[in-house]
Each structure stands twice: as structure tokens, then as C-alpha cells.
Design a protein around this motif. Structure first.
Motif, PDB file in Angstrom:
ATOM      1  N   TRP A 123       0.829  -1.204   0.000  1.00  0.00           N
ATOM      2  CA  TRP A 123       0.000   0.000   0.000  1.00  0.00           C
ATOM      3  C   TRP A 123       0.867   1.260   0.000  1.00  0.00           C
ATOM      4  O   TRP A 123       0.533   2.255  -0.667  1.00  0.00           O
ATOM      5  CB  TRP A 123      -0.930   0.005   1.211  1.00  0.00           C
ATOM      6  N   GLY A 124       1.966   1.218   0.751  1.00  0.00           N
ATOM      7  CA  GLY A 124       2.856   2.373   0.751  1.00  0.00           C
ATOM      8  C   GLY A 124       3.445   2.633  -0.617  1.00  0.00           C
ATOM      9  O   GLY A 124       3.541   3.786  -1.064  1.00  0.00           O
ATOM     10  N   HIS A 125       3.833   1.562  -1.302  1.00  0.00           N
ATOM     11  CA  HIS A 125       4.378   1.725  -2.652  1.00  0.00           C
ATOM     12  C   HIS A 125       3.320   2.252  -3.611  1.00  0.00           C
ATOM     13  O   HIS A 125       3.615   3.093  -4.465  1.00  0.00           O
ATOM     14  CB  HIS A 125       4.924   0.389  -3.153  1.00  0.00           C
ATOM     15  N   ARG A 126       2.088   1.760  -3.452  1.00  0.00           N
ATOM     16  CA  ARG A 126       1.009   2.249  -4.311  1.00  0.00           C
ATOM     17  C   ARG A 126       0.819   3.755  -4.134  1.00  0.00           C
ATOM     18  O   ARG A 126       0.610   4.493  -5.109  1.00  0.00           O
ATOM     19  CB  ARG A 126      -0.296   1.533  -3.976  1.00  0.00           C
ATOM     20  N   SER A 127       0.892   4.215  -2.888  1.00  0.00           N
ATOM     21  CA  SER A 127       0.712   5.651  -2.666  1.00  0.00           C
ATOM     22  C   SER A 127       1.915   6.437  -3.169  1.00  0.00           C
ATOM     23  O   SER A 127       1.781   7.602  -3.575  1.00  0.00           O
ATOM     24  CB  SER A 127       0.471   5.941  -1.183  1.00  0.00           C
ATOM     25  N   ASP A 128       3.104   5.828  -3.147  1.00  0.00           N
ATOM     26  CA  ASP A 128       4.286   6.481  -3.728  1.00  0.00           C
ATOM     27  C   ASP A 128       4.128   6.665  -5.228  1.00  0.00           C
ATOM     28  O   ASP A 128       4.422   7.715  -5.787  1.00  0.00           O
ATOM     29  CB  ASP A 128       5.541   5.633  -3.478  1.00  0.00           C
ATOM     30  N   ALA A 129       3.656   5.603  -5.899  1.00  0.00           N
ATOM     31  CA  ALA A 129       3.612   5.585  -7.359  1.00  0.00           C
ATOM     32  C   ALA A 129       2.320   6.130  -7.933  1.00  0.00           C
ATOM     33  O   ALA A 129       2.266   6.512  -9.097  1.00  0.00           O
ATOM     34  CB  ALA A 129       3.820   4.151  -7.864  1.00  0.00           C
ATOM     35  N   GLY A 130       1.271   6.203  -7.107  1.00  0.00           N
ATOM     36  CA  GLY A 130      -0.044   6.542  -7.635  1.00  0.00           C
ATOM     37  C   GLY A 130      -0.315   8.015  -7.802  1.00  0.00           C
ATOM     38  O   GLY A 130      -1.316   8.387  -8.411  1.00  0.00           O
ATOM     39  N   GLY A 131       0.551   8.872  -7.256  1.00  0.00           N
ATOM     40  CA  GLY A 131       0.393  10.301  -7.453  1.00  0.00           C
ATOM     41  C   GLY A 131      -0.533  10.985  -6.474  1.00  0.00           C
ATOM     42  O   GLY A 131      -0.524  12.202  -6.372  1.00  0.00           O
ATOM     43  N   SER A 132      -1.352  10.257  -5.726  1.00  0.00           N
ATOM     44  CA  SER A 132      -2.275  10.877  -4.778  1.00  0.00           C
ATOM     45  C   SER A 132      -2.420   9.999  -3.548  1.00  0.00           C
ATOM     46  O   SER A 132      -3.078   8.961  -3.582  1.00  0.00           O
ATOM     47  CB  SER A 132      -3.651  11.102  -5.413  1.00  0.00           C
ATOM     48  N   ARG A 133      -1.780  10.415  -2.463  1.00  0.00           N
ATOM     49  CA  ARG A 133      -1.915   9.666  -1.215  1.00  0.00           C
ATOM     50  C   ARG A 133      -3.320   9.821  -0.653  1.00  0.00           C
ATOM     51  O   ARG A 133      -3.845   8.907  -0.017  1.00  0.00           O
ATOM     52  CB  ARG A 133      -0.869  10.134  -0.206  1.00  0.00           C
ATOM     53  N   ALA A 134      -3.936  10.976  -0.867  1.00  0.00           N
ATOM     54  CA  ALA A 134      -5.288  11.206  -0.360  1.00  0.00           C
ATOM     55  C   ALA A 134      -6.259  10.177  -0.929  1.00  0.00           C
ATOM     56  O   ALA A 134      -7.158   9.700  -0.219  1.00  0.00           O
ATOM     57  CB  ALA A 134      -5.743  12.626  -0.701  1.00  0.00           C
ATOM     58  N   SER A 135      -6.100   9.839  -2.204  1.00  0.00           N
ATOM     59  CA  SER A 135      -6.992   8.856  -2.820  1.00  0.00           C
ATOM     60  C   SER A 135      -6.871   7.505  -2.129  1.00  0.00           C
ATOM     61  O   SER A 135      -7.875   6.839  -1.854  1.00  0.00           O
ATOM     62  CB  SER A 135      -6.666   8.705  -4.307  1.00  0.00           C
ATOM     63  N   TRP A 136      -5.636   7.095  -1.815  1.00  0.00           N
ATOM     64  CA  TRP A 136      -5.443   5.805  -1.158  1.00  0.00           C
ATOM     65  C   TRP A 136      -5.951   5.825   0.281  1.00  0.00           C
ATOM     66  O   TRP A 136      -6.420   4.810   0.794  1.00  0.00           O
ATOM     67  CB  TRP A 136      -3.974   5.398  -1.210  1.00  0.00           C
ATOM     68  N   ILE A 137      -5.857   6.976   0.921  1.00  0.00           N
ATOM     69  CA  ILE A 137      -6.431   7.103   2.274  1.00  0.00           C
ATOM     70  C   ILE A 137      -7.929   6.860   2.229  1.00  0.00           C
ATOM     71  O   ILE A 137      -8.487   6.102   3.041  1.00  0.00           O
ATOM     72  CB  ILE A 137      -6.117   8.492   2.867  1.00  0.00           C
ATOM     73  N   LEU A 138      -8.602   7.491   1.282  1.00  0.00           N
ATOM     74  CA  LEU A 138     -10.056   7.352   1.186  1.00  0.00           C
ATOM     75  C   LEU A 138     -10.457   5.959   0.709  1.00  0.00           C
ATOM     76  O   LEU A 138     -11.456   5.400   1.181  1.00  0.00           O
ATOM     77  CB  LEU A 138     -10.611   8.425   0.248  1.00  0.00           C
ATOM     78  N   ILE A 139      -9.688   5.385  -0.214  1.00  0.00           N
ATOM     79  CA  ILE A 139      -9.968   4.010  -0.645  1.00  0.00           C
ATOM     80  C   ILE A 139      -9.840   3.058   0.538  1.00  0.00           C
ATOM     81  O   ILE A 139     -10.685   2.174   0.763  1.00  0.00           O
ATOM     82  CB  ILE A 139      -9.017   3.594  -1.784  1.00  0.00           C
ATOM     83  N   GLY A 140      -8.762   3.232   1.320  1.00  0.00           N
ATOM     84  CA  GLY A 140      -8.572   2.397   2.495  1.00  0.00           C
ATOM     85  C   GLY A 140      -9.688   2.544   3.508  1.00  0.00           C
ATOM     86  O   GLY A 140     -10.161   1.558   4.089  1.00  0.00           O
ATOM     87  N   LEU A 141     -10.134   3.774   3.738  1.00  0.00           N
ATOM     88  CA  LEU A 141     -11.230   4.004   4.677  1.00  0.00           C
ATOM     89  C   LEU A 141     -12.522   3.358   4.195  1.00  0.00           C
ATOM     90  O   LEU A 141     -13.295   2.814   4.997  1.00  0.00           O
ATOM     91  CB  LEU A 141     -11.437   5.513   4.883  1.00  0.00           C
ATOM     92  N   ALA A 142     -12.772   3.410   2.901  1.00  0.00           N
ATOM     93  CA  ALA A 142     -13.973   2.772   2.359  1.00  0.00           C
ATOM     94  C   ALA A 142     -13.921   1.257   2.568  1.00  0.00           C
ATOM     95  O   ALA A 142     -14.919   0.635   2.966  1.00  0.00           O
ATOM     96  CB  ALA A 142     -14.114   3.100   0.869  1.00  0.00           C
ATOM     97  N   ILE A 143     -12.753   0.664   2.321  1.00  0.00           N
ATOM     98  CA  ILE A 143     -12.585  -0.780   2.544  1.00  0.00           C
ATOM     99  C   ILE A 143     -12.760  -1.107   4.025  1.00  0.00           C
ATOM    100  O   ILE A 143     -13.412  -2.090   4.393  1.00  0.00           O
ATOM    101  CB  ILE A 143     -11.212  -1.245   2.048  1.00  0.00           C
ATOM    102  N   LEU A 144     -12.186  -0.274   4.892  1.00  0.00           N
ATOM    103  CA  LEU A 144     -12.294  -0.474   6.335  1.00  0.00           C
ATOM    104  C   LEU A 144     -13.743  -0.399   6.797  1.00  0.00           C
ATOM    105  O   LEU A 144     -14.202  -1.244   7.581  1.00  0.00           O
ATOM    106  CB  LEU A 144     -11.443   0.582   7.054  1.00  0.00           C
ATOM    107  N   ALA A 145     -14.479   0.601   6.323  1.00  0.00           N
ATOM    108  CA  ALA A 145     -15.882   0.744   6.708  1.00  0.00           C
ATOM    109  C   ALA A 145     -16.708  -0.449   6.224  1.00  0.00           C
ATOM    110  O   ALA A 145     -17.561  -0.969   6.956  1.00  0.00           O
ATOM    111  CB  ALA A 145     -16.446   2.043   6.141  1.00  0.00           C
TER     112      ALA A 145
END
Length: 454
Positions: free
Chosen positions: A76-98
């Protein structure tokens, strides 16, 4: 190897990164994560054991599963490094968590009819919970590390973690009220509402925060390494390996007493469930004040004491070891021992080292290869998750073995607390070694404007 990514900016006196209000906003994101996790780790744990009559090992293994899944944090850390938007991965993770939280609460409908079906769905739910925490938590820490000025990182860590505790407290109070009287339907509704609210709060809090430039040692956009290259870069770094070992040992020591402290108070000090719960509250109050001390110290004295973060880490680990040695004496002198004072001191020292270590983690995360902060946070987050996953089990197993082979509760508890003290002393030694390896730890609270020239 990917070649795209956001332009990186070198830190300077004119590039201050996130302001205090921005840091508080990120603290709200941390609080949102904690709000969902507390329902799965505490409320559902109680429901499964009390209302559903399941063996305590069932929720224990499920919680352990969600920690085990977090070994994927480097991904997940690498995805946020390469994906250009850490905020997007934060929200994706929160949606999965919920989603995982709602699915876990829905198993309360299945268990009364089929334990096998309920357990199968619960496994899926806790896997999702682990994935969600890993994706959102790792990306959040990477965002804080790469966009917070060096002199603010320890205080930023304090603010975000204190707000997470605040979110847990508020969620516990509010959901506790809403769940009475209990029913499976009410549990699902409350869990879903909590997840939706947490996601909305996080989305509003993080909105446009990534507009701030990254604070990094790089001067220009650089190619993003692939996952294996990025991971190898971390593992080749001696400082990163030492810090991974430190996190593993210290968090193992930190979590080993989680499941034995209240039984200790009940068996040897004759405390009622309510009294032992209040004792746990004293420990968490100590953690809270220890965190506040670290944040306040970094803010007030960071300019004068460049080694402040390292001092806090070493003091907190060594102080935690001393507090645990004192609990060894408490086991032999019970009930004639100031247990509440002892437990408060343990919590205080835990809070001191934990938040100081997080501040150092944020500093070290930006000292690696270009765009590598997420991977580093992922590796260290995985080490923490593994420690938490086995810590409670280690404490429980060690206590059971001690009681069986010594025949004395006092000796068994003293042995476990002594083991924890030894782990904290080992953590202290690693912290000393890490400090000798690099001045990055020492500089975690040191303003870049007065650091020696590179």
C-alpha cells in the motif's frame, strides 16, 4: 520501472509544508480510522463472547488476522508512492475499512444459525479491515511525513495520535449509548453509520491538502522505482533495518501486557471488573499525557535541544522497562503496592517513546530514495502490525505456561513482566545504535533553518 509522478520540491525556508490547522485536519483522519477500528476490536469482541457465547479465542484470532493482513502495508505504501495521490489511497482504504466493519457486524446474524458460515464471513470481513487500515494508515503517515516541516514532525505525530485516542473515546461513548438496548440490527446500523460518518469526516478533512509541496531531499522529479526495487532500497539501508528492528521489539513489549494487566489486577489485587477497567483508564491517561509531553517538548525546546527526539525515545523505552520491573515487585508484594501509580507511570513512559518514535519515523521516511516514503512507512507499519498481532498472544501463552509450571500466579506474572522489561531494554539498546548510525533521529525536532549545511 515507472517514470511518472509528482514533482518533488526541496525544503527551504520558504517552503513550510503543512500548517498546524492542516495537521489537525489530518488528525481528524486518524480519528476516523480509530473510530471504525474500536468497534471491531472492542465492541464486536464483547458481542461475540457475551451475547453470542463464542469462545474468546474466536474474536482473538480474528483480531490477530487483521493485524496479520497488515503485512501488506509495504504494498500500500508503494502504491501511494507511485499513484500520485496519497489522499486517494487514504479514502480508498477508509472505504474498505468501513465495508469490513459493516460485514463483521453482520456476522452477528449468522453465528446463531451457523458457526461455520458466520466464521467464514468474519474471516473475509477482518481481512478487509486489515487491508483498509493498512492502505489508509500507511498513506496517511506518508502524507504527513512528506509534507510536514522537520521541526513540526514530532508535534504532528502527537497531535494525530492524540486525536485518534479522542476519536476512540468519543466513538465508544456515542456508540455505547446508541447500542442500548442491544440487537444485531442495531449493531449493523450503528456500525454502518459510524463508517459513513468517519469516511465523510476524513474526506472533508483531507480535501485539497495535497496541494502543499512535498518536503524532500530531491531537487526535481525522479523516476519511481518498481515495488521490488523500492523494497530492496529500504532493506539495503542499515538505518531503515535498525529502525524496523526497533519498532518490532518496542511494539512487541508495548502490546504483550494488553491481555494480562486486568487479570493481574483481579487475581493478585482483588480488583473488581469495574476497578480493573478504571486501572486500564489510568494507563491510557498516562499514555495521553506522555504524548502531550513529547509534543509540547518538541514544540518549545526543539530549537535548543537538537537531540530531543532521541532523548524521548531512549527515556521512554528505559522508563517503560523500569515500570515493568516495578510490576515484578508488585506481583510479589501484592496487594501492598501502589498499583495505580505504577500502571500510570508505565502508560506515561509508553506514550513518551511511542510518539517520539513516530516523529523519528516521519523524519527517516523522507531520507530515502526519491518517492520512497510510502514504502518505508509500509515496512515499519508491517513490523508494528506483526508485533501487535503476536504481542497479546505471547503474553497470554507465557502467563499460562508460567502458571502451569510454577504453580504460583505471583511468579508467573513476574516472569511475563520481566520478559517485557527485557524487550524494552533491547529496544533501548537498538535506539542507541540507531542514534550512532545517523543524526536523522537527532534532527527530528531540529529546525531545518538552523541545521548544519549538508
Amino acid at each position: 520501472m515507472q517514470t511518472t509522478g509528482p514533482t518533488l520540491h526541496r525544503f527551504s525556508k520558504t517552503s513550510t509544508g503543512l500548517g498546524w490547522l492542516d495537521i489537525v485536519r489530518l488528525g481528524l483522519v486518524q480519528a476516523a480510522i480509530g473510530a471504525i477500528v474500536v468497534l471491531t476490536n472492542s465492541t464486536l469482541n464483547r458481542v461475540m463472547v457475551v451475547e453470542l457465547g463464542l469462545a474468546a479465542v474466536v474474536p482473538g484470532l480474528l483480531v490477530g488476522l487483521h493485524y496479520a493482513v497488515q503485512i501488506t502495508r509495504p504494498l500500500w505504501g508503494h502504491r501511494s508512492d507511485a499513484g500520485g495521490s496519497r489522499a486517494s489511497w487514504i479514502l480508498i482504504g477508509l472505504a474498505i475499512l468501513a465495508l469490513g466493519g459493516v460485514l463483521a457486524s453482520a456476522t452477528t446474524f449468522l453465528f446463531p444459525h451457523s458457526h461455520l458460515a458466520g466464521l467464514a464471513i468474519a474471516v473475509v470481513a477482518y481481512v478487509l479491515i486489515g487491508m483498509g487500515v493498512g492502505a489508509s494508515g500507511t498513506s496517511l503517515l506518508a502524507l504527513i511525513a512528506t509534507r510536514t516541516a522537520p521541526e513540526r514532525r514530532a508535534s504532528a505525530a502527537t497531535i494525530t495520535w492524540m486525536m485518534m485516542i479522542f476519536g476512540i473515546i468519543v466513538t465508544s461513548i456515542v456508540t455505547g449509548t446508541l447500542l442500548d438496548p442491544y440487537s444485531p440490527e442495531r449493531l449493523v446500523v450503528v456500525t454502518a453509520a459510524t463508517g459513513a460518518t468517519a469516511f465523510l469526516v476524513a474526506w472533508l478533512a483531507i480535501y485539497r491538502l495535497e496541494a502543499r509541496p512535498e518536503i524532500t531531499n530531491e531537487t526535481a522529479a525522479a523516476p519511481k522505482p518498481g515495488f521490488s526495487d523500492s523494497l530492496k532500497n529500504v532493506l539495503r539501508d542499515r538505518q531503515a533495518r535498525l529502525f524496523t528492528l526497533f519498532i518490532f521489539l518496542s511494539m512487541l513489549a508495548y502490546s504483550t501486557q494488553d491481555l494480562i494487566l486486568e487479570p493481574f489486577a483481579g487475581l493478585l489485587f482483588g480488583m473488581s471488573p469495574g476497578e480493573s477497567t478504571r486501572l486500564s483508564g489510568s494507563q491510557h491517561m498516562g499514555v495521553f499525557l506522555g504524548m502531550a509531553l513529547v509534543g509540547g517538548g518538541g514544540f518549545l525546546f526543539g530549537r535548543r535541544l537538537p537531540n530531543l527526539t532521541r532523548i524521548f525515545i531512549i527515556t521512554g523505552c528505559f522508563g517503560s522497562a523500569l515500570a515493568l520491573v516495578a510490576l515484578c515487585f508488585a506481583a510479589t508484594l501484592a496487594p501492598r503496592w501502589p498499583l495505580q501509580v505504577n500502571v500510570f507511570a508505565l502508560g506515561f513512559m509508553n506514550g513518551v517513546f511511542a510518539v517520539a518514535a513516530i516523529g523519528a519515523m516521519m523524519t527517516l521516511a523522507t531520507r530515502g530514495a526519491s518517492g520512497n516514503a510510502g514504502m518505508r512507512m509500509g515496512v515499519w507499519g508491517a513490523a508494528q502490525a506483526i508485533s501487535f498481532g503476536i504481542g497479546g498472544l505471547l503474553g497470554s501463552v507465557a502467563l499460562d505456561l508460567g502458571r502451569r509450571y510454577t504453580g504460583a500466579d505471583e511468579t508467573a506474572f513476574a516472569l511475563v513482566f520481566g520478559l517485557e522489561a527485557l524487550l524494552f531494554l533491547m529496544s533501548t539498546a537498538v535506539a542507541f545504535a540507531l542514534g550512532r548510525e545517523s543524526r536523522d533521529i537527532a534532527d527530528a525536532d531540529y529546525p531545518a533553518s538552523i541545521q548544519p549545511a549538508e
